[in-house]
Design an enzyme around this catalytic site. Structure first.
Site, PDB file in Angstrom:
ATOM      1  N   TYR B 432       0.820  -1.231   0.000  1.00  0.00           N
ATOM      2  CA  TYR B 432       0.000   0.000   0.000  1.00  0.00           C
ATOM      3  C   TYR B 432       0.850   1.275   0.000  1.00  0.00           C
ATOM      4  CZ  TYR B 432      -4.685  -1.739   1.571  1.00  0.00           C
ATOM      5  OH  TYR B 432      -5.914  -2.315   1.688  1.00  0.00           O
ATOM      6  N   GLU B 433       0.381   2.285  -0.707  1.00  0.00           N
ATOM      7  CA  GLU B 433       0.968   3.636  -0.603  1.00  0.00           C
ATOM      8  C   GLU B 433       2.458   3.675  -0.877  1.00  0.00           C
ATOM      9  OE1 GLU B 433      -1.091   5.932  -0.382  1.00  0.00           O
ATOM     10  OE2 GLU B 433      -2.785   4.750   0.296  1.00  0.00           O
ATOM     11  N   GLY B 434       2.890   2.891  -1.851  1.00  0.00           N
ATOM     12  CA  GLY B 434       4.315   2.810  -2.148  1.00  0.00           C
ATOM     13  C   GLY B 434       4.915   1.617  -1.443  1.00  0.00           C
TER      14      GLY B 434
END
Lengths: 594, 594
Positions: B432-434
């Site tokens: 998630y999110e990078g």
């Protein structure tokens, strides 16, 4: 397949086994290749195509029965037809008398294709080998032929709800009768392949206590407890109740039964071998099962590795770090150093683990065919390596599959790809057949001290032989020297721990057995990598027979270097912890965890 | 809860925030406790009881729509009624103007109870904060009130099929019109909460390129693309097609939509802020989301820890290693050193991670309320810590939950216990999110060099302050000295890597960014453990206010010691690898992995 042939013929030269009388009926490498290719054919046609389906439509328990995937029946038939159930049994008993190594090579292919399906096959073979080794002729005649034919399922029934890993505490009981059987009463849980729809009978190799037997593991006997008793061509109900199936995170196609004996009527059990020796017999099956769990873990991790390698070679994303020109097309993710690191880590875990598995498998066969000192040496090397070959591939395999999933990013987390299933399936490997914690106690508590450390000495000697060979090669000299230094630290660390043992401080000695296991695993893998590198470098230098492609051997060299740069240095941290005198995992009076 | 209060009031003293004008309307610790207890009440009644049900009956896509669990609607209502959607918004905008730290404390409780459900709430709050910060008054009036009320769902729509982590390559396009909107055409995947049945409208914060914008990240703009456009009290279809939902390994109750804009008709998008500045705006939401992912990972690992701790305190098995008397009852497994080690590892990861999360959260609030140099300092500390606080709790959390599962043995692998779900749910946190790989490049490639290393310097200074305090305490002096030595090695290692950067060898500099991240995580956690130990030791010595039980503080001290013995030494191995000149992850010409 290329890697399997490399391990079998080039690193561990299993063709050497064929010179022993027991295996001289086997034609040679060509015949072995035919057998392995036939196993691959079964895996490709009957097993892998059902890998996802057996997970999506898992085993279910309904109305007193376990319902399994219909394909399982076809798998049993294909494997029985190819003779794999009888492959290691003696010729005189109707078997193929193949080396265990070769049987395992076939199973490696099955495990990588569909580990749930392979489970049924592996446990059945283990059970029939146990009957062959210790059962009477009558018991062999009663049970083995139908197990060879894949019609009856063999299982191992050890675990009980109240005892778990503590076998001394099992309470299933056996009451002698005036007939040739005992009456068995008790419950067993987590019985893999304990019931399903692909076989018509189940042969439970069961541990129980004969009334009045000594406490602990010395009072455990081994019984055959069939679901149905064959009598005059009929199958009579033996009152084995299947009370449920454990639904699991992974290996969802593999039944995990809860069995109850002697509740709905008399359950007959037939004593195998002598009374009270059950655990020692069972260890034959457990030791083989432990190597097999290690191999299964490596097989699953191998399937996951190739899946992520394939993806990394197909998926463009981002640009090379040293070339950020947005006008250019995106690069394949395998060109990113971090992705390459994740792939090399997997490759080093998987192929290092497999090499260790085949080292052990060869010892299993050699122990069977050698005599005297050589046989004793094989026995001792197996004793010390078995907990390691069970644990390292399992623990490292879990990390390896996690890395494979990570290579796919968000896609790896979706059900559209196989990675999530490998991630779930492999997680049990650190628990099956004795958890990693139990294996670690076995290694440090039993195997290291056995015969005054002789097994450990033999292992170190084997490692030093490999190092000696590598030191003679320019390209490997520096790595061999590093490993020699690591082994010196390893020995110092063990020496430090043994001081506690000598002072009778058992708890302190064993408190960090798991870390000692981790350290032993790393050292052992580094040894296997040097072993593989010796063969690869010889082939690259033109000194050996070039059986594989140059790229294959170069890839081996790179992976050895990866292991020495990224994994081996972890030994320093572990030794540092093991030598630290502060005790924080031993509970002091009054102290609680919150 | 005890640990949360310890972190909030004793370690990170968030009550200090109340002296700033922005937060002076808050009554004090009593009022904060009431708010947190109210959040706990929602979690206990509306969220945890549906934790397993939302997994067993996952989100499904059928006939063009995503169907979600019916309880989700009640959760949205309870959370909106308690004011949590508007909790951080300004008083003048109808919000509660609470510190972000306090909002996060409530969400921590939600995440531990039911991380799938919390996901919907968190992303909606992040989206509305983004509109509040950068959107016009008209956009605020159009969208925010219904998001406050939990009737409309906010999302972040970044990822595209062909671009994945590479945002420079997004191709969704925005065509200006003569009206106040753009026409949006494109596809977005992995859109969390992208559609479901609990909300009547969806407000997609979408990154797209205005026709003719510069290539790469400098040509990306931010748009609000609603599913329905509010006009005169009606909701008009904006032609946002939901083309599917990704079925996932974990967080199966959390929708993951595939959206298509501008295919079935005109999709209108409203520009937020200025053109081509979209990515910088989005980073406000992304940075908060990254801290929040770290917190969610720690929350799941925390739930798993308590679950395994409870089991270990209830389950008898085997006997104490130093007392093998079989006549005695079996001992609880928490008394086995290896089980205790697995519990301490979890506790050290979870509580160390949470302490780091609250360190960062406090900086978020302080950055808002301070000015000048102090504000800049908060900004820089957050810049360097954000990738670490996203990555360490996620990566260590995955291992932590795996250990929790292992404590339960075979039972941990069954669906009867929560552990298998935590194991699946937490796996996405490193993606998630990078991904962790992306965060590592951010840390070493952008945050370390920024302003000539100023952020790094500030971080080291903060750590040294803590070490200085600890050195004054007899019980902590030796640990403080160890950490000081580790930091010296950490700096040497970075210095070694920076030589590559100075020589323009970017690829070599960044090749092992993931290892540098791991090292940074370990050092940072050790710092947080010393911070906690200072407070605990003061309380034990009677020098501080004794807010928790003695056992609580002693348990903190033990866990700090665990971290220093078992985790911190890993720094040596990592530094060793980072300083090793052999490059094996950088692809040379012609060389392939097989």
């Amino acid at each position: 397949m290329e890697n399997l042939r490399f391990l079998l013929y080039e690193v561990h030269t299993i063709q050497d086994l064929l010179k022993y009388k027991r295996f001289e009926h086997i034609g040679g490498i060509e015949e072995i290749n035919l057998l392995i290719n036939a196993a691959k054919d079964i895996a490709d046609k009957e097993m892998y195509p059902f890998f996802k389906a057996m997970d999506a439509n898992p085993v279910v328990y309904k109305e007193g029965k376990i319902h399994s995937h219909p394909q399982l029946k076809n798998i049993f038939k294909a494997v029985a037809d190819a003779g794999w159930f009888s492959s290691t049994a003696a010729l005189e008993h109707g078997g193929m008398q193949l080396p265990f190594t070769l049987y395992s090579a076939a199973h490696l292919i099955f495990e990588a294709a569909n580990s749930s399906a392979q489970g049924y096959l592996g446990v059945s073979t283990g059970a029939l080998e146990l009957i062959e080794s210790f059962g009477s002729t009558a018991l062999n005649e009663m049970f083995v032929p139908n197990m060879f034919a894949g019609k009856w399922q063999g299982t191992m029934a050890l675990t009980e709800p109240q005892a778990g890993s503590s076998l001394s505490d099992i309470t299933s009981s056996a009451h002698p009768t005036t007939n040739d059987y005992y009456e068995i009463v008790g419950q067993k849980i987590f019985i893999s392949a304990g019931e399903h729809e692909a076989c018509e009978n189940f042969v439970h190799l069961t541990l129980a206590r004969i009334k009045g037997a000594p406490a602990g593991t010395k009072g455990i006997s081994l019984f055959i407890v069939p679901k149905f008793i064959p009598e005059n061509g009929e199958l009579l109900d033996n009152h084995v109740i299947c009370a449920g199936d454990f639904q699991k995170l992974g290996q969802r196609g593999y039944a995990t039964a809860h069995l109850i004996f002697g509740e709905s009527g008399i359950t007959k059990g037939f004593l195998v071998g002598e009374a009270n020796k059950g655990l020692s017999y069972m260890f034959q099956m457990m030791n083989a099962a432990r190597i097999s769990v290690g191999q299964t873990a490596a097989a699953i991790a191998s399937a996951a590795y190739y899946s992520s390698l394939y993806y990394a070679n197909e998926r463009p994303q981002g640009r090379h770090i040293a070339d950020k020109d947005l006008a250019k097309e995106q690069t394949l993710i395998i060109n990113h150093a971090d992705v390459r690191r994740m792939l090399l880590q997997q490759k080093s875990f998987v192929e290092g683990s497999l090499s260790l598995v085949y080292e052990c498998l060869k010892y299993v066969d050699l122990e069977k065919v050698t005599e005297g000192e050589e046989k004793e040496k094989m026995y001792l090397l197996l004793e010390i390596l078995t907990p390691i070959v069970k644990t390292y591939p399992s623990d490292a395999g879990i990390l390896s599959v996690s890395n494979a999933l990570q290579v796919l990013g968000g896609y790896g987390f979706t059900m559209d790809f196989d990675l999530q299933q490998y991630y779930r399936d492999i997680r049990i490997m650190s628990i099956y057949e004795g958890t990693s914690g139990i294996q670690s106690l076995d290694l440090l508590g039993r195997k290291i001290p056995m015969q005054n450390g002789k097994a450990f000495q033999l292992l170190i000697t084997e490692m030093m032989k490999t190092i000696f060979m590598a030191k003679e090669m320019d390209e490997l000299k520096s790595y061999a020297e590093i490993l020699a230094a690591v082994i010196a630290t390893y020995k110092t660390t063990l020496h430090h721990l043994l001081q506690f043992a000598k002072q009778g401080e058992v708890e302190k000695y064993l408190a960090d057995a798991s870390l000692f296991m981790e350290l032993s695993g790393i050292v052992t893998l580094a040894w296997q990598w040097i072993k593989q590198a010796i063969v690869a470098q010889r082939a690259l230098s033109g000194g050996g027979a070039e059986k594989q492609s140059t790229a294959f051997y170069e890839s081996k060299m790179e992976t050895m270097k990866y292991f020495f740069k990224y994994e081996l240095p972890k030994n320093i941290a572990i030794s540092n912890t093991l030598m630290n005198p502060e005790m924080v995992t031993i509970k002091k009076k009054m102290e609680v965890l919150m």
